[in-house]
Design a protein around this motif. Structure first.
Motif, short mmCIF file in Angstrom:
data_model
loop_
_atom_site.label_atom_id
_atom_site.label_comp_id
_atom_site.label_asym_id
_atom_site.label_seq_id
_atom_site.Cartn_x
_atom_site.Cartn_y
_atom_site.Cartn_z
N ASP A 53 20.59 -28.37 22.90
CA ASP A 53 21.69 -29.18 22.37
C ASP A 53 22.86 -29.22 23.35
N VAL A 54 23.05 -28.13 24.11
CA VAL A 54 24.10 -28.14 25.14
C VAL A 54 23.82 -29.22 26.18
N LEU A 55 22.58 -29.29 26.63
CA LEU A 55 22.21 -30.30 27.62
C LEU A 55 22.37 -31.71 27.06
N ARG A 56 21.98 -31.89 25.79
CA ARG A 56 22.13 -33.22 25.18
C ARG A 56 23.60 -33.59 25.03
N ALA A 57 24.43 -32.62 24.67
CA ALA A 57 25.85 -32.90 24.53
C ALA A 57 26.49 -33.23 25.87
N LEU A 58 26.09 -32.53 26.92
CA LEU A 58 26.61 -32.82 28.26
C LEU A 58 26.18 -34.21 28.73
N ALA A 59 25.01 -34.65 28.28
CA ALA A 59 24.53 -35.99 28.64
C ALA A 59 25.09 -37.07 27.73
N GLY A 60 25.89 -36.68 26.72
CA GLY A 60 26.49 -37.65 25.82
C GLY A 60 25.61 -38.06 24.67
N HIS A 61 24.58 -37.28 24.35
CA HIS A 61 23.64 -37.64 23.28
C HIS A 61 23.66 -36.64 22.13
N GLY A 62 24.65 -35.76 22.07
CA GLY A 62 24.73 -34.80 20.99
C GLY A 62 25.55 -35.32 19.83
N SER A 63 25.66 -34.51 18.78
CA SER A 63 26.51 -34.89 17.65
C SER A 63 27.97 -34.82 18.06
N ARG A 64 28.82 -35.45 17.24
CA ARG A 64 30.24 -35.49 17.59
C ARG A 64 30.83 -34.08 17.65
N GLY A 65 30.44 -33.24 16.68
CA GLY A 65 30.97 -31.88 16.68
C GLY A 65 30.51 -31.08 17.88
N GLN A 66 29.24 -31.20 18.23
CA GLN A 66 28.72 -30.48 19.39
C GLN A 66 29.36 -30.96 20.68
N PHE A 68 32.32 -32.19 21.06
CA PHE A 68 33.69 -31.70 21.13
C PHE A 68 33.72 -30.24 21.56
N VAL A 69 32.87 -29.41 20.94
CA VAL A 69 32.83 -27.99 21.28
C VAL A 69 32.40 -27.79 22.72
N VAL A 70 31.38 -28.54 23.14
CA VAL A 70 30.81 -28.34 24.47
C VAL A 70 31.73 -28.87 25.56
N THR A 71 32.16 -30.12 25.45
CA THR A 71 32.87 -30.76 26.56
C THR A 71 34.37 -30.48 26.56
N GLU A 72 34.95 -30.26 25.38
CA GLU A 72 36.40 -30.08 25.32
C GLU A 72 36.83 -28.63 25.28
N LEU A 73 36.03 -27.79 24.63
CA LEU A 73 36.44 -26.40 24.44
C LEU A 73 35.80 -25.45 25.45
N ARG A 74 34.51 -25.62 25.72
CA ARG A 74 33.80 -24.61 26.50
C ARG A 74 33.49 -25.02 27.93
N LEU A 75 33.26 -26.28 28.19
CA LEU A 75 32.95 -26.71 29.55
C LEU A 75 34.08 -26.40 30.53
N PRO A 76 35.35 -26.67 30.19
CA PRO A 76 36.43 -26.32 31.15
C PRO A 76 36.45 -24.83 31.48
N ARG A 77 36.21 -23.99 30.49
CA ARG A 77 36.19 -22.54 30.73
C ARG A 77 35.11 -22.18 31.73
N VAL A 78 33.92 -22.76 31.57
CA VAL A 78 32.82 -22.46 32.47
C VAL A 78 33.11 -22.99 33.88
N LEU A 79 33.68 -24.17 33.97
CA LEU A 79 34.00 -24.73 35.29
C LEU A 79 35.05 -23.89 36.01
N VAL A 80 36.05 -23.42 35.28
CA VAL A 80 37.04 -22.53 35.90
C VAL A 80 36.37 -21.26 36.39
N GLY A 81 35.44 -20.72 35.59
CA GLY A 81 34.72 -19.53 36.02
C GLY A 81 33.91 -19.76 37.28
N LEU A 82 33.19 -20.89 37.33
CA LEU A 82 32.40 -21.20 38.52
C LEU A 82 33.28 -21.38 39.75
N LEU A 83 34.35 -22.16 39.61
CA LEU A 83 35.23 -22.43 40.75
C LEU A 83 35.98 -21.18 41.19
#
Length: 358
Positions: A53-66, A68-83
């Motif tokens: 579901d994470v992969l589907r949400a990143l591709a824009g094919h997940g549910s609205r709630g997923q 939001f959680v994936v792209t708005e709340l958690r993805l920035p945290r992971v990107l900051v960690g990677l960078l």
């Protein structure tokens, strides 16, 4: 002495690029591990999301709630960690190569403490916003790097002198940080202590874009000077004879290393020991046969690519481990890296002493 296996890639116009096959494989494996850990980390939290579901949400094919959680709340945290991890790994590799010393890390040289001092000044004296704290951390890192370079200068900057001066600078700045904390009121002191532990919690896109821009500028500059850096590891006299402007290159790469370290600290707080351990672990993976140089130490070579990938992987895996073991946001990632890095530092000191290098 056996040398690592390489492949020469020829490009149109007569240009050629030599690729270390072992290092290339290590980078590929580390990036794959970082990607897998990132997907797991995005799915971890109070609202768990399966990897598919994470992969589907990143591709824009997940549910609205997923989404939001994936792209708005958690993805920035992971990107900051990677960078941030990549920046610390690359900055640590630069300092260890420039000083020709495995202890030549921003953690030992006091750059992390300098960035912390800049942030504490903004928090304690001015009660600044998050953006102002980040700017203060960047300014503090640059000021500490400048002081370190000037104090270590004596007809050039040499490895052990830089490390020794850095230890002194680190002790002095740590004392300043302690004093600043004693002058803070209760609210600012709690905020300062939370920031100084180093955490990815609450990181958003406002931290991602500045750090991404910094990496986009500095990483190509550093990689463009990799050959000169490798030549300088053979000694300043040899590098001069081969046409390398040693002090000019050293100053440029030190500035890049300071900016990378300060930028990572500004985005995520002072996350300890990633810059120390990532280059050493990357070197051991890229040189598994324990190739030796004439002096008995590790084969020269900055291993910039593997160190960058290792730093990103270490920080993401550490954050995922902290969340899985202690729950989301209950244990800052800086505590995990500091605990493991401290053990590694003790092991490294014992190893270097037994080898007669310290």
């Amino acid at each position: 002495m056996r040398t690592p296996r390489t492949h020469v890639l020829r490009i149109r116009g007569g240009l050629s690029v030599r690729i270390d096959l072992r290092a290339f494989a290590v980078v590929a494996l580390l990036l794959a591990a970082a990607l897998a850990a990132s997907i797991l980390l995005i799915g971890t939290g109070d609202f768990p999301v399966p990897a598919g579901d994470v992969l589907r949400a990143l591709a824009g094919h997940g549910s609205r709630g997923q989404e939001f959680v994936v792209t708005e709340l958690r993805l920035p945290r992971v990107l900051v960690g990677l960078l941030a991890g990549a920046s610390l790994g690359l900055g640590g590799a630069l300092f260890q190569s420039l000083t020709r010393n495995p202890l030549g890390s921003p953690d030992v040289l006091g750059l992390g403490q300098g960035s912390t001092a800049g942030a504490l000044v903004v928090i304690v004296l001015f009660s600044g916003s998050a953006a102002q704290v980040a700017a203060g951390a960047l300014a503090g890192g640059l000021a500490t790097g400048t002081a370190l370079y000037l104090a270590a200068w004596r007809r050039g900057v040499h490895g052990y002198r830089l490390v020794l001066v850095g230890i002194g600078v680190s002790a002095a700045v740590t004392a300043v940080n302690g004093y600043l904390l004693t002058q803070a009121d209760l609210v600012d002191a709690a905020r300062a202590v939370l920031w100084t532990t180093g955490s990815l919690a609450g990181r958003g896109w406002e931290q991602v874009w500045p750090l991404l821009a910094l990496c986009a500028v500095l990483v190509p500059v550093v990689l463009g000077h990799a050959r000169a850096l490798r030549t300088m590891e053979m000694g300043d006299d040899t590098a001069y004879a081969l046409g390398v402007r040693v002090e000019r290159v050293r100053l440029l790469l030190m500035v890049c290393a300071v900016l990378l370290t300060a930028g990572a600290t500004a985005a995520a707080g002072p996350i300890g020991f990633v810059a120390l351990t990532a280059p050493q672990l990357a070197r051991r993976l890229a040189l598994p046969r324990r190739l030796k140089s004439a002096g008995g130490g590790p084969v020269p070579g900055p291993n910039l690519g593997p160190s960058t990938a290792m730093g990103a992987t270490l920080l993401i895996v550490a954050d995922w481990t902290a969340q899985r073991v202690f729950g989301a946001d209950q244990l800052p990632v800086g505590v995990v890296t500091g605990s493991l890095g401290g053990v590694y530092l003790l092991w490294l000191l014992v190893t270097e002493r037994r080898a007669g290098r310290i």
